[in-house]
Design a protein around this motif. Sequence first.
Motif, mmCIF file in Angstrom:
data_model
loop_
_atom_site.group_PDB
_atom_site.id
_atom_site.type_symbol
_atom_site.label_atom_id
_atom_site.label_comp_id
_atom_site.label_asym_id
_atom_site.label_seq_id
_atom_site.Cartn_x
_atom_site.Cartn_y
_atom_site.Cartn_z
ATOM 1 N N VAL A 143 -28.974 -51.691 7.165
ATOM 2 C CA VAL A 143 -29.696 -50.381 6.179
ATOM 3 C C VAL A 143 -29.100 -49.069 6.447
ATOM 4 O O VAL A 143 -29.330 -48.441 7.944
ATOM 5 N N ASP A 155 -34.339 -46.797 0.497
ATOM 6 C CA ASP A 155 -34.095 -48.412 0.966
ATOM 7 C C ASP A 155 -35.361 -48.917 1.933
ATOM 8 O O ASP A 155 -34.740 -49.914 2.718
ATOM 9 N N MET A 163 -36.344 -52.346 1.915
ATOM 10 C CA MET A 163 -35.907 -52.976 1.758
ATOM 11 C C MET A 163 -36.055 -54.743 3.558
ATOM 12 O O MET A 163 -35.517 -55.423 3.228
ATOM 13 N N GLU A 219 -29.936 -43.631 2.962
ATOM 14 C CA GLU A 219 -30.120 -44.435 2.182
ATOM 15 C C GLU A 219 -32.311 -44.566 2.371
ATOM 16 O O GLU A 219 -32.930 -44.943 1.308
#
Length: 337
Positions: free
Chosen positions: A90, A99, A102, A94
Amino acid sequence: MTSSALPGPDAPTTPGMDAAATVRVEQAGLDALARALEDPAGLGGAFEQAVAMLLGISGRVVITGIGKSGHVARKIQSTLASTGTPSLYVHPAEASHGDLGMILPGDAILAFSNSGETTELGDIAAHALRTGQPLLAVTSKASSTLASTATLALTLPAMPEACPMGLAPTTSTLMQLAFGDALAVALLRQRGFTATEFGIFHPGGRLGARLRTVGELMHTGAAMPLTQPDTPMRDVIMEMTHKALGCVGIVGQNGALAGLITDGDLRRALDQDLTTTLAKDIMNPRPLTINPDALAAEALQVMNARKRPVTALFVLDRAGIPIGVVHLHDLIRAGVG
C-alpha cells in the motif's frame, strides 16, 4: 545521517576504486545486520517476535514505505507473496486518499522507513492505532516517531551509506532488503512451505519449468514401452522401436518393474545370439527410477548423476509399478534442460 566510509566527493578515485569501496561499505552493513540478528536481547529477539506475530494473523501482511524504502517494500512484498505469506503493498500517499480501505481486519502492517520520521506514513500509523492492528516498524532510529508508535520496532544497525556524501540511501536500503528476505525465509520455514507450492506460484519461465512435476511430463498408458522377462529379444527390439523412448521396462508377474533394457544395453549385447536371448538375460535389474511427485529439475539431476548419463526414467508408484516414463527430450521441451 552517519557519514560514509568512502572518500569524499572531491577525492581522486577510479571507477574500480569506487566500486570496490561501495561494496565494502555495504558489506559492512550486512555484517552488522547479521550480528544484530544474532543478538536475542536486541534485534534478534524482536525478529523472533515479528515472525510469531505474522504467523499468528488471520489476514495479510500489508507492506508500506515511500521513496527508496518504498521500492524495497515492493520487492519484499513480492517475495513474501511468492513464498506462502499473503501480502500486498500500500502506497502511503495513496493510503491517505482512500487506500486505507485496502487494510482489513486481521491484517498486520510492516512499515519501512530508515529515519522513522517519514511524514507520509503518519496516516497509516494512525489507522493502525485506531483499529488495533499490529504495526511493525523497520527503521534505524529506535527513538523515531514511527518506532515509538509501532507495536514492535525492528531497529536496524545505523551504518554509513556508500554514497560519498552520506546522503543517497545505499547501505540502508540494502540492509532493509536483506532484513525483508530474512523475514520471508523465516516465515517460509515456519510454514513448511515446499518447492511444489513454490512452483504453483511460479508457473512461468525456466524456473516454472524446473518446478513442474515428473507426473506432468511423463508418457503414460500405451505409450510406455513394457514387456516381460521371458520376451525374445526380437520382440523387445520391436517394442523399443515402436515406442521410441530408447528403452523398455521389464515387468514381473506382479506388475512391478523388474528391470530395464536401453538401446545401450542392446549394443553391448550384440556379441550374443539374439535369436535365443531373452529380455531377462540382458536387462539391468536395478535401473534408476523416480516418483511422479518429484520435480522435473530433480529428474534431470538423476539422469545426469552417473558417469554414463541416462536419457529416460521409469516413473513408479509406491508399489513399484510403472505408471509412466519421462525422457530427457521431455525435460528439454519443457525448458528444464
